[in-house]
Scaffold this motif. Structure first.
Motif, PDB file in Angstrom:
ATOM      1  N   PHE A  40      -3.851 -37.056 -45.334  1.00 42.85           N
ATOM      2  CA  PHE A  40      -2.807 -37.318 -46.321  1.00 42.85           C
ATOM      3  C   PHE A  40      -3.215 -38.502 -47.185  1.00 42.85           C
ATOM      4  O   PHE A  40      -3.725 -39.499 -46.679  1.00 42.85           O
ATOM      5  N   LYS A  41      -2.983 -38.403 -48.476  1.00 46.05           N
ATOM      6  CA  LYS A  41      -3.342 -39.469 -49.416  1.00 46.05           C
ATOM      7  C   LYS A  41      -2.141 -40.359 -49.777  1.00 46.05           C
ATOM      8  O   LYS A  41      -2.318 -41.442 -50.294  1.00 46.05           O
ATOM      9  N   THR A  42      -0.942 -39.861 -49.533  1.00 47.61           N
ATOM     10  CA  THR A  42       0.254 -40.613 -49.898  1.00 47.61           C
ATOM     11  C   THR A  42       1.091 -40.918 -48.662  1.00 47.61           C
ATOM     12  O   THR A  42       0.975 -40.251 -47.637  1.00 47.61           O
ATOM     13  N   SER A  43       1.937 -41.903 -48.799  1.00 43.96           N
ATOM     14  CA  SER A  43       2.853 -42.246 -47.707  1.00 43.96           C
ATOM     15  C   SER A  43       3.860 -41.115 -47.514  1.00 43.96           C
ATOM     16  O   SER A  43       4.229 -40.432 -48.466  1.00 43.96           O
ATOM     17  N   GLN A  44       4.285 -40.952 -46.264  1.00 44.05           N
ATOM     18  CA  GLN A  44       5.268 -39.928 -45.926  1.00 44.05           C
ATOM     19  C   GLN A  44       6.386 -40.567 -45.113  1.00 44.05           C
ATOM     20  O   GLN A  44       6.141 -41.483 -44.332  1.00 44.05           O
ATOM     21  N   GLU A  45       7.575 -40.058 -45.291  1.00 43.68           N
ATOM     22  CA  GLU A  45       8.739 -40.586 -44.575  1.00 43.68           C
ATOM     23  C   GLU A  45       9.194 -39.594 -43.510  1.00 43.68           C
ATOM     24  O   GLU A  45       9.279 -38.396 -43.757  1.00 43.68           O
ATOM     25  N   VAL A  46       9.457 -40.136 -42.316  1.00 41.28           N
ATOM     26  CA  VAL A  46       9.937 -39.332 -41.191  1.00 41.28           C
ATOM     27  C   VAL A  46      11.077 -40.097 -40.527  1.00 41.28           C
ATOM     28  O   VAL A  46      10.985 -41.309 -40.333  1.00 41.28           O
ATOM     29  N   THR A  47      12.118 -39.376 -40.183  1.00 41.77           N
ATOM     30  CA  THR A  47      13.188 -39.950 -39.373  1.00 41.77           C
ATOM     31  C   THR A  47      13.012 -39.435 -37.951  1.00 41.77           C
ATOM     32  O   THR A  47      12.843 -38.229 -37.748  1.00 41.77           O
ATOM     33  N   ILE A  48      13.022 -40.356 -37.002  1.00 40.24           N
ATOM     34  CA  ILE A  48      13.036 -39.989 -35.585  1.00 40.24           C
ATOM     35  C   ILE A  48      14.362 -40.471 -35.024  1.00 40.24           C
ATOM     36  O   ILE A  48      14.694 -41.653 -35.129  1.00 40.24           O
ATOM     37  N   SER A  88       8.331 -37.656 -50.761  1.00 40.84           N
ATOM     38  CA  SER A  88       7.371 -37.886 -49.674  1.00 40.84           C
ATOM     39  C   SER A  88       8.065 -37.812 -48.317  1.00 40.84           C
ATOM     40  O   SER A  88       7.676 -38.479 -47.384  1.00 40.84           O
ATOM     41  N   LEU A  89       9.084 -37.005 -48.235  1.00 39.45           N
ATOM     42  CA  LEU A  89       9.867 -36.884 -47.007  1.00 39.45           C
ATOM     43  C   LEU A  89       9.396 -35.665 -46.219  1.00 39.45           C
ATOM     44  O   LEU A  89       9.521 -34.537 -46.687  1.00 39.45           O
ATOM     45  N   LEU A  90       8.800 -35.902 -45.037  1.00 41.30           N
ATOM     46  CA  LEU A  90       8.363 -34.778 -44.203  1.00 41.30           C
ATOM     47  C   LEU A  90       9.530 -34.121 -43.496  1.00 41.30           C
ATOM     48  O   LEU A  90       9.585 -32.909 -43.370  1.00 41.30           O
ATOM     49  N   GLY A  91      10.455 -34.922 -42.965  1.00 37.60           N
ATOM     50  CA  GLY A  91      11.595 -34.356 -42.263  1.00 37.60           C
ATOM     51  C   GLY A  91      12.044 -35.228 -41.118  1.00 37.60           C
ATOM     52  O   GLY A  91      11.707 -36.412 -41.051  1.00 37.60           O
ATOM     53  N   ASP A  92      12.802 -34.616 -40.229  1.00 37.19           N
ATOM     54  CA  ASP A  92      13.417 -35.330 -39.117  1.00 37.19           C
ATOM     55  C   ASP A  92      12.974 -34.747 -37.779  1.00 37.19           C
ATOM     56  O   ASP A  92      12.844 -33.532 -37.635  1.00 37.19           O
ATOM     57  N   LEU A  93      12.785 -35.639 -36.809  1.00 32.40           N
ATOM     58  CA  LEU A  93      12.532 -35.253 -35.425  1.00 32.40           C
ATOM     59  C   LEU A  93      13.684 -35.786 -34.593  1.00 32.40           C
ATOM     60  O   LEU A  93      14.034 -36.969 -34.694  1.00 32.40           O
ATOM     61  N   VAL A  94      14.278 -34.932 -33.793  1.00 31.42           N
ATOM     62  CA  VAL A  94      15.354 -35.333 -32.892  1.00 31.42           C
ATOM     63  C   VAL A  94      14.817 -35.153 -31.477  1.00 31.42           C
ATOM     64  O   VAL A  94      14.468 -34.040 -31.076  1.00 31.42           O
ATOM     65  N   ILE A  95      14.735 -36.265 -30.740  1.00 35.78           N
ATOM     66  CA  ILE A  95      14.121 -36.243 -29.413  1.00 35.78           C
ATOM     67  C   ILE A  95      15.145 -36.672 -28.371  1.00 35.78           C
ATOM     68  O   ILE A  95      15.799 -37.706 -28.525  1.00 35.78           O
ATOM     69  N   CYS A  96      15.261 -35.890 -27.319  1.00 35.38           N
ATOM     70  CA  CYS A  96      16.137 -36.234 -26.208  1.00 35.38           C
ATOM     71  C   CYS A  96      15.326 -37.043 -25.199  1.00 35.38           C
ATOM     72  O   CYS A  96      14.486 -36.496 -24.479  1.00 35.38           O
ATOM     73  N   GLY A  97      15.563 -38.342 -25.163  1.00 37.62           N
ATOM     74  CA  GLY A  97      14.788 -39.247 -24.322  1.00 37.62           C
ATOM     75  C   GLY A  97      14.813 -38.910 -22.846  1.00 37.62           C
ATOM     76  O   GLY A  97      13.773 -38.950 -22.177  1.00 37.62           O
ATOM     77  N   SER A  98      15.960 -38.551 -22.320  1.00 37.78           N
ATOM     78  CA  SER A  98      16.035 -38.266 -20.886  1.00 37.78           C
ATOM     79  C   SER A  98      15.257 -37.007 -20.520  1.00 37.78           C
ATOM     80  O   SER A  98      14.674 -36.927 -19.438  1.00 37.78           O
ATOM     81  N   ILE A  99      15.212 -36.039 -21.416  1.00 42.65           N
ATOM     82  CA  ILE A  99      14.431 -34.830 -21.137  1.00 42.65           C
ATOM     83  C   ILE A  99      12.941 -35.149 -21.183  1.00 42.65           C
ATOM     84  O   ILE A  99      12.179 -34.679 -20.332  1.00 42.65           O
ATOM     85  N   VAL A 100      12.523 -35.965 -22.131  1.00 43.12           N
ATOM     86  CA  VAL A 100      11.111 -36.356 -22.203  1.00 43.12           C
ATOM     87  C   VAL A 100      10.706 -37.077 -20.916  1.00 43.12           C
ATOM     88  O   VAL A 100       9.659 -36.793 -20.333  1.00 43.12           O
ATOM     89  N   GLU A 101      11.552 -37.984 -20.444  1.00 45.86           N
ATOM     90  CA  GLU A 101      11.250 -38.700 -19.193  1.00 45.86           C
ATOM     91  C   GLU A 101      11.187 -37.743 -18.003  1.00 45.86           C
ATOM     92  O   GLU A 101      10.277 -37.829 -17.177  1.00 45.86           O
ATOM     93  N   LYS A 102      12.145 -36.833 -17.931  1.00 48.24           N
ATOM     94  CA  LYS A 102      12.183 -35.875 -16.816  1.00 48.24           C
ATOM     95  C   LYS A 102      10.940 -34.981 -16.836  1.00 48.24           C
ATOM     96  O   LYS A 102      10.321 -34.741 -15.793  1.00 48.24           O
ATOM     97  N   GLU A 103      10.558 -34.500 -18.007  1.00 44.98           N
ATOM     98  CA  GLU A 103       9.368 -33.648 -18.114  1.00 44.98           C
ATOM     99  C   GLU A 103       8.106 -34.403 -17.705  1.00 44.98           C
ATOM    100  O   GLU A 103       7.255 -33.853 -17.005  1.00 44.98           O
ATOM    101  N   ALA A 104       7.979 -35.641 -18.158  1.00 43.59           N
ATOM    102  CA  ALA A 104       6.796 -36.434 -17.806  1.00 43.59           C
ATOM    103  C   ALA A 104       6.682 -36.565 -16.293  1.00 43.59           C
ATOM    104  O   ALA A 104       5.600 -36.407 -15.720  1.00 43.59           O
TER     105      ALA A 104
END
Length: 171
Positions: A40-48, A88-104
């Motif tokens: 990528f040559k330009t800055s991109q915006e992401v919401t997490i 320059s907006l890529l989009g949004d990521l919605v992450i469930c922290g407890s599920i990520v921890e449980k999966e790990a």
């Protein structure tokens, strides 16, 4: 790997439960690695947005008609049909922290590496990649693995059967 600052990160933490979250620097580094990989040559915006299972489940139902909380949801930005508009907006990521921890824990993965994998995986969805077919899943896994290795992490699929995780609908 030298990364340039090309990410504008909007980090929203709305969890009520106790989870071990990465820092905003970690999230930025993982997003930067994706942009670096794709040159990528330009800055991109992401919401997490880090959420609890209830919000994850509600969003998963609303947008995917699946009545279950999930580890990550990706919402790519849909560019309006205005030719002169530079977004320059890529989009949004919605992450469930407890599920990520449980999966790990269940998959015996290092927590930070699993967080990195979720962010990279979700970012690829923002860029149009999917794992609906086995061919697409394998292609996406190769890219994810290379980006993870570029960051010094292990192959996120090495101990998991490729066909069993790639086509799961919980990513």
């Amino acid at each position: 790997m030298e990364l340039m600052k090309r990410i504008i990160l909007n980090l929203q933490i709305v969890v009520q439960e106790r989870v071990h979250l990465p820092t905003s620097d970690h999230f930025s580094r993982w997003l930067e690695a994706v942009l670096f990989f794709f040159k990528f040559k330009t800055s991109q915006e992401v919401t997490i947005r880090i959420v609890d299972p209830d919000e994850s489940k509600a969003l998963n139902w609303r947008y995917r008609r699946q009545n279950i909380a999930t580890n990550i949801l990706s919402f790519p930005f849909e560019i309006p049909s205005i030719n002169d508009l530079k977004i320059s907006l890529l989009g949004d990521l919605v992450i469930c922290g407890s599920i990520v921890e449980k999966e790990a824990q269940e998959q015996q993965k290092r927590l930070r590496e699993h967080w990195a994998h979720m962010v990279i995986h979700g970012s690829l969805h923002l860029l149009g990649y999917d794992h609906i077919t086995l061919e697409h899943a394998k292609h996406m896994e190769v890219i994810e693995t290379q980006i993870m290795r570029n960051l010094g992490y292990s192959d996120p699929y090495k101990e998991i059967s490729s066909s069993s995780i790639s086509l799961k609908k919980n990513f």
